[in-house]
Design an enzyme around this catalytic site. Structure first.
Site, PDB file in Angstrom:
ATOM      1  N   ARG A 118      40.480  52.594 -20.245  1.00 41.13           N
ATOM      2  CA  ARG A 118      40.700  51.002 -21.341  1.00 41.13           C
ATOM      3  C   ARG A 118      39.602  51.463 -22.383  1.00 41.13           C
ATOM      4  NH1 ARG A 118      38.798  46.790 -16.799  1.00 41.13           N
ATOM      5  NH2 ARG A 118      37.640  45.809 -18.719  1.00 41.13           N
TER       6      ARG A 118
ATOM      7  N   ARG B 116      33.986  33.030 -15.231  1.00 40.90           N
ATOM      8  CA  ARG B 116      33.126  33.424 -14.900  1.00 40.90           C
ATOM      9  C   ARG B 116      31.732  32.758 -16.876  1.00 40.90           C
ATOM     10  NH1 ARG B 116      35.961  39.096 -16.628  1.00 40.90           N
ATOM     11  NH2 ARG B 116      34.664  40.467 -17.307  1.00 40.90           N
TER      12      ARG B 116
ATOM     13  N   ARG C 241      36.292  55.552 -14.747  1.00 45.84           N
ATOM     14  CA  ARG C 241      37.271  54.404 -14.262  1.00 45.84           C
ATOM     15  C   ARG C 241      38.315  54.711 -15.577  1.00 45.84           C
ATOM     16  NH1 ARG C 241      35.895  48.153 -14.101  1.00 45.84           N
ATOM     17  NH2 ARG C 241      36.180  48.628 -16.021  1.00 45.84           N
TER      18      ARG C 241
ATOM     19  N   ARG D 131      28.717  44.106 -22.130  1.00 48.14           N
ATOM     20  CA  ARG D 131      29.083  43.663 -21.290  1.00 48.14           C
ATOM     21  C   ARG D 131      27.919  43.311 -19.810  1.00 48.14           C
ATOM     22  NH1 ARG D 131      33.759  47.713 -20.255  1.00 48.14           N
ATOM     23  NH2 ARG D 131      34.366  46.857 -18.373  1.00 48.14           N
TER      24      ARG D 131
ATOM     25  N   LYS E 278      35.546  44.215  -8.465  1.00 51.56           N
ATOM     26  CA  LYS E 278      36.233  43.071  -8.289  1.00 51.56           C
ATOM     27  C   LYS E 278      37.500  43.357  -8.826  1.00 51.56           C
ATOM     28  CE  LYS E 278      34.496  40.977 -11.606  1.00 51.56           C
ATOM     29  NZ  LYS E 278      34.321  42.026 -12.539  1.00 51.56           N
TER      30      LYS E 278
HETATM   31  P1  ADP Z   1      35.346  44.099 -16.266  1.00 51.05           P
HETATM   32  O1  ADP Z   1      35.044  42.845 -15.574  1.00 51.05           O
HETATM   33  O2  ADP Z   1      35.205  45.849 -15.841  1.00 51.05           O
HETATM   34  O3  ADP Z   1      34.418  43.154 -17.711  1.00 51.05           O
HETATM   35  P2  ADP Z   1      37.448  42.664 -16.649  1.00 51.05           P
HETATM   36  O4  ADP Z   1      38.704  42.979 -17.093  1.00 51.05           O
HETATM   37  O5  ADP Z   1      37.766  41.523 -15.872  1.00 51.05           O
HETATM   38  O6  ADP Z   1      37.003  44.126 -16.684  1.00 51.05           O
HETATM   39  O7  ADP Z   1      37.159  41.982 -18.232  1.00 51.05           O
HETATM   40  C1  ADP Z   1      37.480  43.082 -19.595  1.00 51.05           C
HETATM   41  C2  ADP Z   1      37.281  41.937 -20.658  1.00 51.05           C
HETATM   42  O8  ADP Z   1      38.240  40.428 -21.173  1.00 51.05           O
HETATM   43  C3  ADP Z   1      35.915  41.201 -20.377  1.00 51.05           C
HETATM   44  O9  ADP Z   1      35.286  42.130 -20.899  1.00 51.05           O
HETATM   45  C4  ADP Z   1      35.913  39.918 -21.101  1.00 51.05           C
HETATM   46  O10 ADP Z   1      36.223  40.542 -22.856  1.00 51.05           O
HETATM   47  C5  ADP Z   1      37.671  39.825 -21.702  1.00 51.05           C
HETATM   48  N1  ADP Z   1      37.491  38.831 -19.895  1.00 51.05           N
HETATM   49  C6  ADP Z   1      38.088  39.052 -18.576  1.00 51.05           C
HETATM   50  N2  ADP Z   1      38.258  37.922 -18.106  1.00 51.05           N
HETATM   51  C7  ADP Z   1      37.525  36.891 -19.285  1.00 51.05           C
HETATM   52  C8  ADP Z   1      37.119  35.372 -18.754  1.00 51.05           C
HETATM   53  N3  ADP Z   1      37.605  34.290 -17.538  1.00 51.05           N
HETATM   54  N4  ADP Z   1      35.945  34.794 -19.660  1.00 51.05           N
HETATM   55  C9  ADP Z   1      36.103  34.998 -21.127  1.00 51.05           C
HETATM   56  N5  ADP Z   1      36.485  36.751 -21.057  1.00 51.05           N
HETATM   57  C10 ADP Z   1      37.088  36.802 -19.931  1.00 51.05           C
END
Ligand code: ADP
Ligand code: ZN
Length: 214
Positions: A157, A88, A122, A168, A13
């Site tokens: 990260r 999400r 990554r 996750r 994404k």
């Molecule tokens: P990835 O898709 O690789 O997990 P992200 O950067 O999108 O990475 O998200 C990292 C973390 O940030 C998630 O595991 C969650 O804890 C939090 N997060 C990000 N976007 C959301 C969301 N829309 N709702 C809830 N938690 C979120």
């Protein structure tokens, strides 16, 4: 053009949102990047969010929604945006529906085994206004540990380790995957297989070039 990229963590994404943002000149809105910036700045939101992110759990909807509402109001988001990592959960999607219409939702499909391998390899740019993503196996920076675009150091990260990735993925299957059906029922969904970065981007461009800009 207003679009959502759906997909498991590591499905691509962020990488594709960045490519789309550049090519179609719309901002990439990543709730993950916004949350990490809040954590780094130690804001009250960041301190709360960190507890969840460290474990690989989703941050509570109201925190994420506050951030998203603020961001989407900014003038650069008027002409469109690519949402990366949001919504999400079903409540987030319902809330988004009250804020704005969406032209298309693209679901990027990838298998769990592929994802774990990608996430562990990554590396991300440490410059918050760049956030470029690399992979030490198949998308290496020209100079090790340095961002090609802005020259800042790359970092791994805190949540990009195998144990957290498994949480996750579990959160994804339980809380986020139901959005695939949710948007399919609204007639908004298109699915794309995550093959390679450029191959997948080619497919995405064909889809996006086929929809009228709004
Ligand atoms: P990835 O898709 O690789 O997990 P992200 O950067 O999108 O990475 O998200 C990292 C973390 O940030 C998630 O595991 C969650 O804890 C939090 N997060 C990000 N976007 C959301 C969301 N829309 N709702 C809830 N938690 C979120
Ligand atoms: Zn950079």
């Amino acid at each position: 053009m207003k679009l959502i990229l759906l997909g498991a963590p590591g499905a691509g994404k962020g990488t594709h949102a960045q490519q789309i943002s550049e090519k179609y000149n719309i901002p990439q809105i990543s709730t993950g990047d916004m949350l990490r910036a809040a954590v780094a700045a130690k804001t009250p939101t960041g301190i709360r969010a960190d507890e969840f992110m460290k474990k690989g759990a989703l941050v509570p909807d109201e925190i994420v929604l506050d951030l998203l509402r603020e961001r989407i109001k900014q003038p650069d988001a008027k002409k469109g945006f690519v949402l990366d990592g949001f919504p999400r959960t079903i409540p987030q999607a319902d809330a988004l529906g009250k804020i704005t219409g969406i032209d298309i939702v693209i679901n990027i499909e990838a298998q769990d085994e592929v994802i774990i391998d990608r996430i562990v390899n990554r590396r991300s740019c440490s410059n918050k206004s760049c956030n470029a993503i690399y992979n030490i196996k198949n998308k290496k920076p020209k100079k090790e540990g340095i961002c090609d675009i802005c020259g800042s150091p790359l970092y791994q990260r805190a949540d990009d380790n195998e144990a957290t990735v498994r949480n996750r993925l579990a959160a994804y299957h339980k809380q986020t995957a139901p959005l695939i059906d949710y948007y399919a029922k609204k007639g908004k969904l298109t699915s794309v297989k995550s093959i390679g970065i450029m191959e997948t981007f080619d497919v995405l461009q064909k889809i996006l070039d086929g929809i009228k800009p709004k």
